[in-house]
Design a protein around this motif. Structure first.
Motif, PDB file in Angstrom:
ATOM      1  N   VAL A   1      -8.825  -2.763  -4.496  1.00  0.00           N
ATOM      2  CA  VAL A   1      -8.692  -2.895  -3.041  1.00  0.00           C
ATOM      3  C   VAL A   1      -7.807  -4.083  -2.674  1.00  0.00           C
ATOM      4  CG1 VAL A   1     -10.805  -4.266  -2.659  1.00  0.00           C
ATOM      5  CG2 VAL A   1      -9.951  -2.753  -0.861  1.00  0.00           C
ATOM      6  N   VAL A   2      -7.873  -5.166  -3.437  1.00  0.00           N
ATOM      7  CA  VAL A   2      -7.041  -6.348  -3.163  1.00  0.00           C
ATOM      8  C   VAL A   2      -5.572  -6.019  -3.423  1.00  0.00           C
ATOM      9  CG1 VAL A   2      -6.524  -8.714  -3.909  1.00  0.00           C
ATOM     10  CG2 VAL A   2      -8.900  -7.982  -3.618  1.00  0.00           C
TER      11      VAL A   2
ATOM     12  N   LEU B   1       4.388  -4.997  -9.912  1.00  0.00           N
ATOM     13  CA  LEU B   1       3.406  -5.855  -9.242  1.00  0.00           C
ATOM     14  C   LEU B   1       2.001  -5.255  -9.300  1.00  0.00           C
ATOM     15  CD1 LEU B   1       5.461  -7.008  -6.125  1.00  0.00           C
ATOM     16  CD2 LEU B   1       4.662  -8.452  -8.020  1.00  0.00           C
ATOM     17  N   ALA B   2       1.893  -3.946  -9.117  1.00  0.00           N
ATOM     18  CA  ALA B   2       0.583  -3.290  -9.208  1.00  0.00           C
ATOM     19  C   ALA B   2       0.023  -3.424 -10.622  1.00  0.00           C
ATOM     20  CB  ALA B   2       0.688  -1.822  -8.808  1.00  0.00           C
ATOM     21  N   PHE B   3       0.878  -3.244 -11.616  1.00  0.00           N
ATOM     22  CA  PHE B   3       0.439  -3.380 -13.009  1.00  0.00           C
ATOM     23  C   PHE B   3      -0.045  -4.805 -13.292  1.00  0.00           C
ATOM     24  CE2 PHE B   3       1.170  -4.511 -17.434  1.00  0.00           C
ATOM     25  CZ  PHE B   3       0.413  -3.545 -18.071  1.00  0.00           C
ATOM     26  N   VAL B   4       0.716  -5.777 -12.852  1.00  0.00           N
ATOM     27  CA  VAL B   4       0.331  -7.177 -13.084  1.00  0.00           C
ATOM     28  C   VAL B   4      -0.976  -7.492 -12.355  1.00  0.00           C
ATOM     29  CG1 VAL B   4       0.980  -9.580 -12.614  1.00  0.00           C
ATOM     30  CG2 VAL B   4       2.647  -8.013 -13.605  1.00  0.00           C
TER      31      VAL B   4
ATOM     32  N   GLY C   1       4.983  -2.735   0.556  1.00  0.00           N
ATOM     33  CA  GLY C   1       5.832  -1.613   0.181  1.00  0.00           C
ATOM     34  C   GLY C   1       6.277  -0.802   1.383  1.00  0.00           C
ATOM     35  N   THR C   2       5.368  -0.592   2.328  1.00  0.00           N
ATOM     36  CA  THR C   2       5.707   0.167   3.528  1.00  0.00           C
ATOM     37  C   THR C   2       6.776  -0.559   4.340  1.00  0.00           C
ATOM     38  OG1 THR C   2       3.482   1.090   3.595  1.00  0.00           O
ATOM     39  CG2 THR C   2       4.761   1.186   5.639  1.00  0.00           C
ATOM     40  N   ALA C   3       6.573  -1.849   4.537  1.00  0.00           N
ATOM     41  CA  ALA C   3       7.545  -2.638   5.305  1.00  0.00           C
ATOM     42  C   ALA C   3       8.900  -2.687   4.603  1.00  0.00           C
ATOM     43  CB  ALA C   3       7.016  -4.053   5.531  1.00  0.00           C
TER      44      ALA C   3
ATOM     45  N   LEU D   1      -2.632  -5.707  -0.517  1.00  0.00           N
ATOM     46  CA  LEU D   1      -1.445  -6.558  -0.566  1.00  0.00           C
ATOM     47  C   LEU D   1      -0.161  -5.743  -0.681  1.00  0.00           C
ATOM     48  CD1 LEU D   1      -2.650  -9.400  -2.969  1.00  0.00           C
ATOM     49  CD2 LEU D   1      -2.216  -9.599  -0.512  1.00  0.00           C
ATOM     50  N   LEU D   2      -0.156  -4.768  -1.571  1.00  0.00           N
ATOM     51  CA  LEU D   2       1.085  -4.055  -1.867  1.00  0.00           C
ATOM     52  C   LEU D   2       1.408  -2.908  -0.910  1.00  0.00           C
ATOM     53  CD1 LEU D   2       1.112  -3.970  -5.770  1.00  0.00           C
ATOM     54  CD2 LEU D   2       2.257  -5.545  -4.210  1.00  0.00           C
ATOM     55  N   ALA D   3       0.404  -2.235  -0.376  1.00  0.00           N
ATOM     56  CA  ALA D   3       0.688  -1.107   0.523  1.00  0.00           C
ATOM     57  C   ALA D   3       1.468  -1.556   1.762  1.00  0.00           C
ATOM     58  CB  ALA D   3      -0.594  -0.378   0.901  1.00  0.00           C
TER      59      ALA D   3
END
Length: 188
Positions: free
Chosen positions: A166-167, A153-156, A176-178, A171-173
């Motif tokens: 930053v976007v 997802l980060a790559f895409v 991913g944490t949850a 979104l992912l941090a």
């Protein structure tokens, strides 16, 4: 391994800064993980992830963490000083040269070639880090599938859709944490 002194830390980070002009992270990985063995590949990935959540350049944040780990505040200052002192003088010199010769085709072509090399070094480091994250992967374990999904997802987001860092991070941090928390709760 002997605990490095602030002087050793300064010298290692000075060498990094002078070798990795324009992109230090690939050289930092090689020096800290492969040569000095101050960090494991997994620790480097964790330091890098944390450093990207903090304000400021990632390599400076990593250097502060490594320097502090081995020599406290003096080590942290030595690491950052090593990163800054040499490049400061080089940038001043290059700025003067660019003002004089920046429009010459030879100069422009040299900069273009350096950008291609830097991109290759960053890609190689990213692949090494990804390899270390999945070295002992048991794909039946949800945690490894989660890591792979977040990596994709980060790559895409960054590479394909060209969203701002930053976007993608915002979104992912939390996602991913949850997800990691929920998976940990189910496995715990």
């Amino acid at each position: 391994m002997n605990t490095p002194t602030p002087t050793t830390i300064f010298l290692v980070f000075s060498k990094l800064a002078l070798m990795g002009f324009g992109g230090v992270m690939p050289f930092a990985y090689r020096a800290l993980v492969e040569q000095q063995k101050w960090l494991t590949a997994e620790e480097f990935a964790h330091y890098l992830a944390l450093s990207q959540m903090l304000p400021g350049p990632s390599i400076c944040n990593v250097s502060l963490m490594v320097g502090n780990r081995y020599a406290g505040v003096a080590g942290a200052l030595a690491a950052v000083g090593g990163l800054i002192v040499g490049p400061f003088f080089i940038v001043i010199g290059l700025g003067i040269l660019y003002q004089q010769f920046g429009e010459l085709p030879l100069f422009r072509n040299a900069i273009s070639g350096m950008a291609a090399v830097a991109s290759g070094l960053i890609l190689a480091t990213a692949l090494k880090m990804a390899k270390s994250l999945f070295a002992k992967a048991d794909w039946r374990d949800r945690r490894y599938r989660l890591k792979a999904a977040l990596l994709a997802l980060a790559f895409v987001g960054l590479g394909v859709l060209q969203w701002k860092l930053v976007v993608v991070f915002c979104l992912l941090a939390p996602l991913g944490t949850a997800a990691a928390y929920l998976i940990g709760e189910k496995n715990g």
